[in-house]
Design an enzyme around this catalytic site. Sequence first.
Site, PDB file in Angstrom:
ATOM      1  N   HIS A   9       0.825  -1.215   0.000  1.00  0.00           N
ATOM      2  CA  HIS A   9       0.000   0.000   0.000  1.00  0.00           C
ATOM      3  C   HIS A   9       0.857   1.262   0.000  1.00  0.00           C
ATOM      4  CE1 HIS A   9      -0.236  -0.497   4.697  1.00  0.00           C
ATOM      5  NE2 HIS A   9       0.965  -0.206   4.299  1.00  0.00           N
ATOM      6  N   ASN A  10       0.342   2.266  -0.692  1.00  0.00           N
ATOM      7  CA  ASN A  10       0.953   3.604  -0.777  1.00  0.00           C
ATOM      8  C   ASN A  10       2.273   3.632  -1.543  1.00  0.00           C
ATOM      9  OD1 ASN A  10      -1.160   4.438   0.920  1.00  0.00           O
ATOM     10  ND2 ASN A  10       0.090   4.136   2.755  1.00  0.00           N
TER      11      ASN A  10
END
Length: 355
Positions: free
Chosen positions: A259-260
Amino acid sequence: MEHTWFFPPHDGIRLGDLADALGAELADSAHADRVVRSVSPVNRAKDGDLCYILSRKFRAELETSEATAVLCDRALVSLIPAHIVVLVSKRPHTDFARAGELLYPSAMRPEAMTSATASISPAAYVDPAARLEPGVTVEPMAVIGAGAEIGEGSHIGAGAIIGANVKIGRDCTIAAGATVQCALVGNNVIIHPGARIGQDGFGYAPGVKPGMIKIVQIGRVIIQDHVEIGANTTIDRGTMDDTVIGEGTKIDNQVQVGHNVRIGRHCGIVSKVGIAGSTRIGDGVMIGGASGINGHITIGDGVQIAAMSGVVADIPAGEKYGGVPARPMRDFLRDMAEIAMRSSTRVQKKGGNDE
């Protein structure tokens, strides 16, 4: 046994036409009307096949090759036997790839699993609130969620799932069994079978009692134009930000993107790479297979990382790194040479003691 052709040979392309299409030069224009129908490695090429070479190490294989034509740099023309036509190229590897696309256009992206002629199979489920432009193909057992938008010329494979409110651009291929949710996908994107895009990222907080509490993952995945994502690769959505895959980036099979993570433009990421959350990767970065990338670090533009490396800290732009932990390539190679020398010395000493 009769040969089964999954990709049958082309009807044929004149070498003169092929040279024009590639910007290559026929060493002898008298061979312009000869035809190639397929591509092949040098060692097993037959009549009608096109090959390429990049170095002199192919000299022996060329002598026994039955290829019709070969792409090579001008410096290697003298190696080619008289029975093989030469196409002189400044970039033979690139031109061979382009020739393959001309000869086998159907192999450039996953093909349909069925021969149904309807653009939207009656065996697919398309939510009434989804919006599909003209020319979208949806194969049997695919599911298109409410509010999803899919652009003209895109193909949704058998059993693929497009989640609610997902946006997919034009001329995309979402192959059989892939899942796309919480994502905005650009134009001319290829997602291979079994890929998982936009599921939860891996985020937990310590619990009051022993154990962990799940942190909500409410971000998105942004996939820009001309990206290709391999089979069974997983790209997690952001926690509260976005996971971004930059324009033109190519990701191999079985890669994990946390994620991210933000990956720049025109990167190449090979199979089994794992990229932990919130890492920033610049443009033109190449990451070798089975490498692990720590979270919350920055990898600069143009970096090259050797296979099976462990990257634990930032890497400046333009560097070549390798090893565990990853370090500048010159240091890594020096360390490997020293280890090999010490190992050889120990073996020799042991042999002397045995005597």
